[in-house]
Design a protein around this motif. Structure first.
Motif, PDB file in Angstrom:
ATOM      1  N   ALA A 138       0.880  -1.164   0.000  1.00 54.39           N
ATOM      2  CA  ALA A 138       0.000   0.000   0.000  1.00 54.39           C
ATOM      3  C   ALA A 138       0.914   1.209   0.000  1.00 54.39           C
ATOM      4  O   ALA A 138       1.774   1.339   0.865  1.00 54.39           O
ATOM      5  CB  ALA A 138      -0.901  -0.012   1.219  1.00 54.39           C
ATOM      6  N   MET A 139       0.763   2.071  -1.007  1.00 50.65           N
ATOM      7  CA  MET A 139       1.712   3.169  -1.221  1.00 50.65           C
ATOM      8  C   MET A 139       1.069   4.531  -0.962  1.00 50.65           C
ATOM      9  O   MET A 139      -0.121   4.724  -1.180  1.00 50.65           O
ATOM     10  CB  MET A 139       2.223   3.137  -2.667  1.00 50.65           C
ATOM     11  CG  MET A 139       2.852   1.817  -3.084  1.00 50.65           C
ATOM     12  SD  MET A 139       4.313   1.382  -2.148  1.00 50.65           S
ATOM     13  CE  MET A 139       5.504   2.433  -2.908  1.00 50.65           C
ATOM     14  N   VAL A 140       1.909   5.461  -0.529  1.00 51.32           N
ATOM     15  CA  VAL A 140       1.537   6.858  -0.348  1.00 51.32           C
ATOM     16  C   VAL A 140       2.560   7.672  -1.130  1.00 51.32           C
ATOM     17  O   VAL A 140       3.767   7.442  -1.011  1.00 51.32           O
ATOM     18  CB  VAL A 140       1.574   7.268   1.142  1.00 51.32           C
ATOM     19  CG1 VAL A 140       1.305   8.745   1.304  1.00 51.32           C
ATOM     20  CG2 VAL A 140       0.602   6.451   1.959  1.00 51.32           C
ATOM     21  N   GLU A 141       2.083   8.632  -1.920  1.00 51.49           N
ATOM     22  CA  GLU A 141       2.989   9.522  -2.639  1.00 51.49           C
ATOM     23  C   GLU A 141       3.200  10.781  -1.802  1.00 51.49           C
ATOM     24  O   GLU A 141       2.248  11.408  -1.365  1.00 51.49           O
ATOM     25  CB  GLU A 141       2.401   9.893  -3.997  1.00 51.49           C
ATOM     26  CG  GLU A 141       2.284   8.716  -4.936  1.00 51.49           C
ATOM     27  CD  GLU A 141       1.631   9.090  -6.264  1.00 51.49           C
ATOM     28  OE1 GLU A 141       1.124  10.232  -6.395  1.00 51.49           O
ATOM     29  OE2 GLU A 141       1.626   8.240  -7.156  1.00 51.49           O
ATOM     30  N   ILE A 142       4.474  11.136  -1.608  1.00 47.78           N
ATOM     31  CA  ILE A 142       4.821  12.323  -0.822  1.00 47.78           C
ATOM     32  C   ILE A 142       5.780  13.155  -1.665  1.00 47.78           C
ATOM     33  O   ILE A 142       6.785  12.623  -2.182  1.00 47.78           O
ATOM     34  CB  ILE A 142       5.481  11.935   0.521  1.00 47.78           C
ATOM     35  CG1 ILE A 142       4.587  10.993   1.327  1.00 47.78           C
ATOM     36  CG2 ILE A 142       5.816  13.175   1.333  1.00 47.78           C
ATOM     37  CD1 ILE A 142       5.241  10.413   2.571  1.00 47.78           C
ATOM     38  N   ALA A 143       5.499  14.427  -1.805  1.00 44.95           N
ATOM     39  CA  ALA A 143       6.395  15.316  -2.548  1.00 44.95           C
ATOM     40  C   ALA A 143       7.755  15.343  -1.854  1.00 44.95           C
ATOM     41  O   ALA A 143       7.836  15.366  -0.620  1.00 44.95           O
ATOM     42  CB  ALA A 143       5.800  16.722  -2.624  1.00 44.95           C
TER      43      ALA A 143
END
Length: 185
Positions: A138-143
């Motif tokens: 399960a992935m989260v995109e973070i700048a």
């Protein structure tokens, strides 16, 4: 008459030899003696076990495991393998500079809530399900310029990752975390 007088004198003489009658003792109102209660010997209480004072996530013991850093054709990656049902991954994809992917391995479909806690930042995130080498991620995109990443890298030596339905991880902020973040900047 002499005989009568003699009798009176003899009676008086005998009366003077007899002890005087004692007056009856004066009665004083005494309170009854208090009853001494029967007290059983009570053993002293056993000391309570010494428990460490836990005031927050920073006081929790670190999750056993290690960080590993790898560089490959698809980008750089830092993985934390824990003695838990899931682990953590930070990825700087080669095809998306300026973006850090933060992932947790989970079982079961669907999105998950992920809460990242650091010394200076505290943020809830939502994952998007994906797959990576057959393992469910399960992935989260973070700048890459997000202050949350700096807080993870510099958070008094540790940060916490809480995933809905799983026990929290208390991860060390080792150099591997900083390297992946810097690779994306």
């Amino acid at each position: 008459m002499k005989a009568a007088l003699l009798f009176v004198v003899a009676s008086l003489a005998l009366a003077s030899c007899a002890p005087a009658a004692k007056a009856p003792p004066a009665t004083t109102a005494r309170a009854p003696a208090p009853r001494v209660p029967m007290i059983e010997a009570v053993p002293p209480p056993r000391p309570l076990p010494v428990m460490p004072l836990v005031t927050g996530w920073m006081d929790q013991p670190a999750t056993p495991g290690t960080w590993e850093y790898r560089r490959g054709p698809l980008g750089t990656i830092a993985t934390f393998a824990a003695d838990r049902p899931y682990g953590v991954v930070l990825v700087c994809p080669a095809d998306a500079p300026g973006l850090v992917l933060f992932g947790v391995s989970i079982s079961g479909p669907g999105e998950r809530g992920v809460h990242i806690r650091t010394e200076t930042a505290d943020r809830p995130l939502r994952t998007r399900p994906g797959t990576d080498t057959g393992a469910r991620m399960a992935m989260v995109e973070i700048a890459a310029n997000d202050p949350l990443l700096d807080a993870m890298a510099l958070s008094k030596g540790r940060f916490a990752v809480e995933v809905d339905g799983y026990a929290p991880l208390y991860l060390p902020s080792h150099a591997e975390v900083s390297r992946v973040i810097e690779d994306c900047r």
